[in-house]
Design an enzyme around this catalytic site. Structure first.
Site, PDB file in Angstrom:
ATOM      1  N   ASN A   1     -11.083   3.084   5.697  1.00  0.00           N
ATOM      2  CA  ASN A   1     -10.081   2.115   6.170  1.00  0.00           C
ATOM      3  C   ASN A   1     -10.359   1.612   7.590  1.00  0.00           C
ATOM      4  OD1 ASN A   1      -7.231   3.570   4.391  1.00  0.00           O
ATOM      5  ND2 ASN A   1      -8.546   1.871   3.810  1.00  0.00           N
TER       6      ASN A   1
ATOM      7  N   ASP B   1      -1.392   2.689  -3.401  1.00  0.00           N
ATOM      8  CA  ASP B   1      -2.139   1.432  -3.388  1.00  0.00           C
ATOM      9  C   ASP B   1      -1.237   0.247  -3.733  1.00  0.00           C
ATOM     10  OD1 ASP B   1      -4.300  -0.222  -3.164  1.00  0.00           O
ATOM     11  OD2 ASP B   1      -5.299   0.443  -4.989  1.00  0.00           O
TER      12      ASP B   1
HETATM   13  C1  FPP Z   1      -3.160   0.595   0.169  1.00  0.00           C
HETATM   14  O1  FPP Z   1      -2.667  -0.699   0.031  1.00  0.00           O
HETATM   15  C2  FPP Z   1      -2.488   1.290   1.254  1.00  0.00           C
HETATM   16  C3  FPP Z   1      -3.070   1.712   2.401  1.00  0.00           C
HETATM   17  C4  FPP Z   1      -4.503   1.512   2.707  1.00  0.00           C
HETATM   18  C5  FPP Z   1      -2.321   2.381   3.446  1.00  0.00           C
HETATM   19  C6  FPP Z   1      -1.222   3.289   2.977  1.00  0.00           C
HETATM   20  C7  FPP Z   1      -0.353   3.539   4.117  1.00  0.00           C
HETATM   21  C8  FPP Z   1       1.006   3.554   4.092  1.00  0.00           C
HETATM   22  C9  FPP Z   1       1.801   3.439   2.865  1.00  0.00           C
HETATM   23  C10 FPP Z   1       1.788   3.677   5.355  1.00  0.00           C
HETATM   24  C11 FPP Z   1       1.426   4.760   6.310  1.00  0.00           C
HETATM   25  C12 FPP Z   1       1.694   6.133   5.846  1.00  0.00           C
HETATM   26  C13 FPP Z   1       2.501   7.062   6.431  1.00  0.00           C
HETATM   27  C14 FPP Z   1       2.385   8.471   6.002  1.00  0.00           C
HETATM   28  C15 FPP Z   1       3.513   6.746   7.437  1.00  0.00           C
HETATM   29  P1  FPP Z   1      -3.660  -1.914   0.214  1.00  0.00           P
HETATM   30  O2  FPP Z   1      -3.485  -2.440   1.579  1.00  0.00           O
HETATM   31  O3  FPP Z   1      -5.056  -1.493  -0.127  1.00  0.00           O
HETATM   32  O4  FPP Z   1      -3.092  -2.894  -0.864  1.00  0.00           O
HETATM   33  P2  FPP Z   1      -3.898  -3.964  -1.713  1.00  0.00           P
HETATM   34  O5  FPP Z   1      -4.899  -3.187  -2.528  1.00  0.00           O
HETATM   35  O6  FPP Z   1      -2.824  -4.578  -2.542  1.00  0.00           O
HETATM   36  O7  FPP Z   1      -4.522  -4.903  -0.746  1.00  0.00           O
END
Ligand code: FPP
Length: 229
Positions: free
Chosen positions: A62, A14
């Site tokens: 998501n 996250d």
């Molecule tokens: C949360 O950060 C992250 C995600 C919803 C996506 C996680 C995906 C990756 C790290 C990349 C793809 C993975 C692979 C295996 C290639 P957020 O966007 O919710 O952050 P925030 O809470 O700060 O807005």
């Protein structure tokens, strides 16, 4: 019982969006940096001989994000498979996917299926990527499958374990969540029954192998009693 080394670590990655915001960059830049961390942490898991690591990459919720962000995440995942699959194959990593891929585009589904097939004979670290994953859906799906096959009495904890996406993985020992949030967000609800939790304020793109080691060291200091004395 003292815990020592975890067999299976799961991570809620996250904070990509906040990492980007702090730098006045688009959210996608945060996800891009997040993929670099995925690579680093997957390598660290492999190098330390961890039995299994599960990464929460895309939840069933998501899909509600803006189309542009969803599209960018899909693109990053495709890019990651293209650039990193050979390394997984060569380093004995066995890939697993947890979740419902039915809403994913056919090209990603094919790439993912090919990646899983190409690493299926590997015997080293199991790297599970949760995609289109929601724990409540996972539990309902498993219970329905058991009920359809054998009625209500067929639903037992042991039978459930065999139906969950995580059936091929060892029991979950440790859940890490980055970015300061302290909730499960529909991740591995069943499997978390006796898992330990480790939270850090570090945003996922800033997470390093040293942070992973900190989490493992904290785990080793915990006393796990599984409900006993
Ligand atoms: C949360 O950060 C992250 C995600 C919803 C996506 C996680 C995906 C990756 C790290 C990349 C793809 C993975 C692979 C295996 C290639 P957020 O966007 O919710 O952050 P925030 O809470 O700060 O807005």
């Amino acid at each position: 019982m003292s815990a020592a080394v975890p067999r299976h670590i799961a991570i809620i990655m996250d904070g990509n969006g906040r990492w980007a915001k702090k730098r006045f960059l688009p959210r996608v830049a945060g996800h891009k940096a997040g993929v670099d961390t995925v690579r680093t942490i997957a390598r660290a898991a492999r190098d330390m001989g961890l039995e299994a690591m599960t990464l929460y990459a895309f939840s069933s919720e998501n899909w509600k994000r803006p189309e542009e962000e969803v599209g960018a995440l899909m693109g990053l995942m495709k890019q990651f498979i293209t650039s990193d699959l050979d390394e997984f194959v060569a380093n004995n990593v066995q890939l697993h996917i947890l979740g419902d891929l039915s809403q994913f585009a056919p090209d990603i589904r094919d790439m993912v299926a090919d990646a899983v097939a190409r690493t299926a004979a590997n015997t080293g670290t199991k790297l599970a990527v949760a995609l289109g994953y929601g724990a409540q859906d996972e539990i309902v799906r498993a219970a329905r499958a058991l009920a359809a096959a054998g009625g209500a009495d067929a639903i037992t904890p042991e039978a459930m374990e065999r139906e969950l996406y995580t059936a091929p993985l060892p029991p979950l020992d440790l859940i890490i969540r980055t970015s300061g949030e302290q909730r499960l967000s529909n991740f591995l609800l069943w499997q978390a029954a006796y898992a330990e939790f480790w939270f850090t304020d570090v945003l996922w793109p800033d997470f390093t192998a040293a942070h992973l080691m900190d989490a493992i060291a904290a785990f080793a200091r915990r006393e796990r009693r599984y409900g006993g004395l």
